[in-house]
Write a protein that holds these residues in place. Sequence first.
Motif, PDB file in Angstrom:
ATOM      1  N   ALA A 111       0.831  -1.199   0.000  1.00 47.58           N
ATOM      2  CA  ALA A 111       0.000   0.000   0.000  1.00 47.58           C
ATOM      3  C   ALA A 111       0.864   1.245   0.000  1.00 47.58           C
ATOM      4  CB  ALA A 111      -0.925  -0.008   1.220  1.00 47.58           C
ATOM      5  N   GLU A 167      -1.159   6.873  -1.695  1.00 48.50           N
ATOM      6  CA  GLU A 167      -2.136   7.237  -2.726  1.00 48.50           C
ATOM      7  C   GLU A 167      -2.379   8.741  -2.614  1.00 48.50           C
ATOM      8  OE1 GLU A 167      -3.467   5.645  -5.133  1.00 48.50           O
ATOM      9  OE2 GLU A 167      -2.978   3.553  -4.692  1.00 48.50           O
ATOM     10  N   LYS A 168      -1.775   9.512  -3.525  1.00 49.31           N
ATOM     11  CA  LYS A 168      -1.930  10.961  -3.456  1.00 49.31           C
ATOM     12  C   LYS A 168      -3.382  11.392  -3.648  1.00 49.31           C
ATOM     13  CE  LYS A 168       1.344  11.780  -6.504  1.00 49.31           C
ATOM     14  NZ  LYS A 168       2.284  12.536  -7.376  1.00 49.31           N
ATOM     15  N   SER A 169      -4.164  10.551  -4.299  1.00 51.97           N
ATOM     16  CA  SER A 169      -5.576  10.886  -4.527  1.00 51.97           C
ATOM     17  C   SER A 169      -6.396  10.837  -3.241  1.00 51.97           C
ATOM     18  CB  SER A 169      -6.187   9.927  -5.550  1.00 51.97           C
ATOM     19  OG  SER A 169      -6.109   8.585  -5.100  1.00 51.97           O
ATOM     20  N   ASN A 170      -5.826  10.294  -2.151  1.00 54.53           N
ATOM     21  CA  ASN A 170      -6.531  10.235  -0.866  1.00 54.53           C
ATOM     22  C   ASN A 170      -6.193  11.413   0.043  1.00 54.53           C
ATOM     23  OD1 ASN A 170      -7.755   7.849  -1.580  1.00 54.53           O
ATOM     24  ND2 ASN A 170      -6.374   6.542  -0.402  1.00 54.53           N
ATOM     25  N   HIS A 203       3.164   9.056   6.022  1.00 52.75           N
ATOM     26  CA  HIS A 203       2.665   7.818   5.427  1.00 52.75           C
ATOM     27  C   HIS A 203       3.642   6.688   5.709  1.00 52.75           C
ATOM     28  CE1 HIS A 203       0.690   5.090   2.627  1.00 52.75           C
ATOM     29  NE2 HIS A 203       1.895   4.785   2.163  1.00 52.75           N
ATOM     30  N   ASP A 210       4.507   2.752   4.387  1.00 53.57           N
ATOM     31  CA  ASP A 210       4.322   1.685   3.409  1.00 53.57           C
ATOM     32  C   ASP A 210       4.574   0.355   4.125  1.00 53.57           C
ATOM     33  OD1 ASP A 210       4.627  -0.261   1.439  1.00 53.57           O
ATOM     34  OD2 ASP A 210       5.455   1.157  -0.002  1.00 53.57           O
ATOM     35  N   SER A 244      -2.466   0.019   5.274  1.00 55.99           N
ATOM     36  CA  SER A 244      -1.670   1.236   5.105  1.00 55.99           C
ATOM     37  C   SER A 244      -2.150   2.282   6.095  1.00 55.99           C
ATOM     38  CB  SER A 244      -1.778   1.786   3.677  1.00 55.99           C
ATOM     39  OG  SER A 244      -3.031   2.402   3.476  1.00 55.99           O
ATOM     40  N   THR A 263      -2.058   6.577   6.649  1.00 52.60           N
ATOM     41  CA  THR A 263      -1.750   7.911   6.133  1.00 52.60           C
ATOM     42  C   THR A 263      -2.395   8.947   7.035  1.00 52.60           C
ATOM     43  OG1 THR A 263      -1.765   7.071   3.856  1.00 52.60           O
ATOM     44  CG2 THR A 263      -1.887   9.457   4.144  1.00 52.60           C
ATOM     45  N   GLU A 283      -6.228   2.006   5.696  1.00 59.46           N
ATOM     46  CA  GLU A 283      -6.810   0.987   4.832  1.00 59.46           C
ATOM     47  C   GLU A 283      -6.713  -0.341   5.571  1.00 59.46           C
ATOM     48  OE1 GLU A 283      -5.400   0.909   0.841  1.00 59.46           O
ATOM     49  OE2 GLU A 283      -5.219   3.098   0.729  1.00 59.46           O
ATOM     50  N   SER A 330      -7.507  16.740  -4.725  1.00 64.64           N
ATOM     51  CA  SER A 330      -6.465  16.026  -3.986  1.00 64.64           C
ATOM     52  C   SER A 330      -5.083  16.442  -4.481  1.00 64.64           C
ATOM     53  CB  SER A 330      -6.635  14.518  -4.167  1.00 64.64           C
ATOM     54  OG  SER A 330      -6.341  14.147  -5.509  1.00 64.64           O
ATOM     55  N   GLU A 363      -3.169  14.630  -6.100  1.00 63.99           N
ATOM     56  CA  GLU A 363      -2.937  14.039  -7.412  1.00 63.99           C
ATOM     57  C   GLU A 363      -3.284  15.003  -8.545  1.00 63.99           C
ATOM     58  OE1 GLU A 363      -3.617   9.660  -9.163  1.00 63.99           O
ATOM     59  OE2 GLU A 363      -5.487  10.718  -8.708  1.00 63.99           O
TER      60      GLU A 363
END
Length: 377
Positions: free
Chosen positions: A24, A27-30, A40, A42, A84, A86, A106, A181, A183
């Motif tokens: 995991a 995820e920049k979109s989160n 974050h 990993d 994961s 964040t 997650e 986000s 992203e």
Amino acid sequence: MTSIKLVGRLFAGACIAAQAIIAAPLEKSNVAKDAKWLAHIDMEQVMKASLSGMAIGHLKEEIARNNQGSVTVDIDQLLAEIHSVTAYGETLGVESGEIDGVLLVETGERLQTIFDGFIAHQELQEDSEINFKRVEDRPFASYVLDEELYFAFPNKKLLIASKQYEQIEAAYQVVQGKSASLENDPSGLLLNEEEGFFLIATATGLDGLKNMPPQARILQKTKGGQLSIGEDKEDFRANLVLSTSGPEVSTQLYRIVQGMLALASFAQVENEGLMDVVNRVQVEQGRSWVSIDFRYPVEKVRDLLSDIIQEKGGKAHGAGRPTEAQEGHQQAAPQEKAQPRSSSAPAKSNQETRIAPTQELARSAIECCQECSARGS
């Protein structure tokens, strides 16, 4: 131990270790586009790390030692549900001491069931010290700890936590793609996206902080910074990238770092261990950044951590002088010669400068001190 601290330890453990973990990466979109700080972990990289076994064992010992309540937690089961972790926020909160942000975890499908089982067990205990309960009339399955920390499951595989429930709802809007986000609106928050790190912590707006302690005032010369930690082959690695407003500040910051290393080397000439550490630091400079990269053999880091854990355990149990075996273990082994390495940097097209020899460091330190004196720093 307060319930807030207990839960904090559990989630800290989840950040350091896990079993049967799904890969995991970040995820920049989160992450909301207005985030000013971000952390974050990993989990896949953590489990590959040579130090993870020691971390897991020490974590279990610490939780068992500090958990004085009637409720016990299966750490292995809990960690197995973490995929994961964040955390991010829109304000640093350094001066106020308040944490403003959200935690996204997650998870596997069983973590919410673990929460419900924990509450059921708590209700059967008359002397329970943990005030953890379910909250009704919320859009998601929600819980609150000590009436100040909220947990919500927008779905079975996502846990969001925050002190303000409105932030949980806003964070889920980002996850769903209904709010901007990182992203689709890069903010420059991420300064080093190189692979291989299992932990990153980054923040921007450091130059706006007030009332900084003397040892941290160097950060006021930077716009932001990112610390990345991981392992590279047989080396432990830590990389710090500091962003600046331009070449002049980068050069000044570079000289300050050189001066600090020079002073450390002069003060510890007879300490071969510390000299070895200093010699392994690599510094690079670009137009708007300074990168400090440190690598050290994992085996030496493990030995160092073992000594620290033993010393801490001895103090906790009133232990006195170390045993002869411990003293023998703590004797410095012959130091291997540090090999030159190239450190990572955010932009290889910028002009790079490798760290200078000790004589140049000394000269830079003197120049830096003279410059600071002239400016009244």
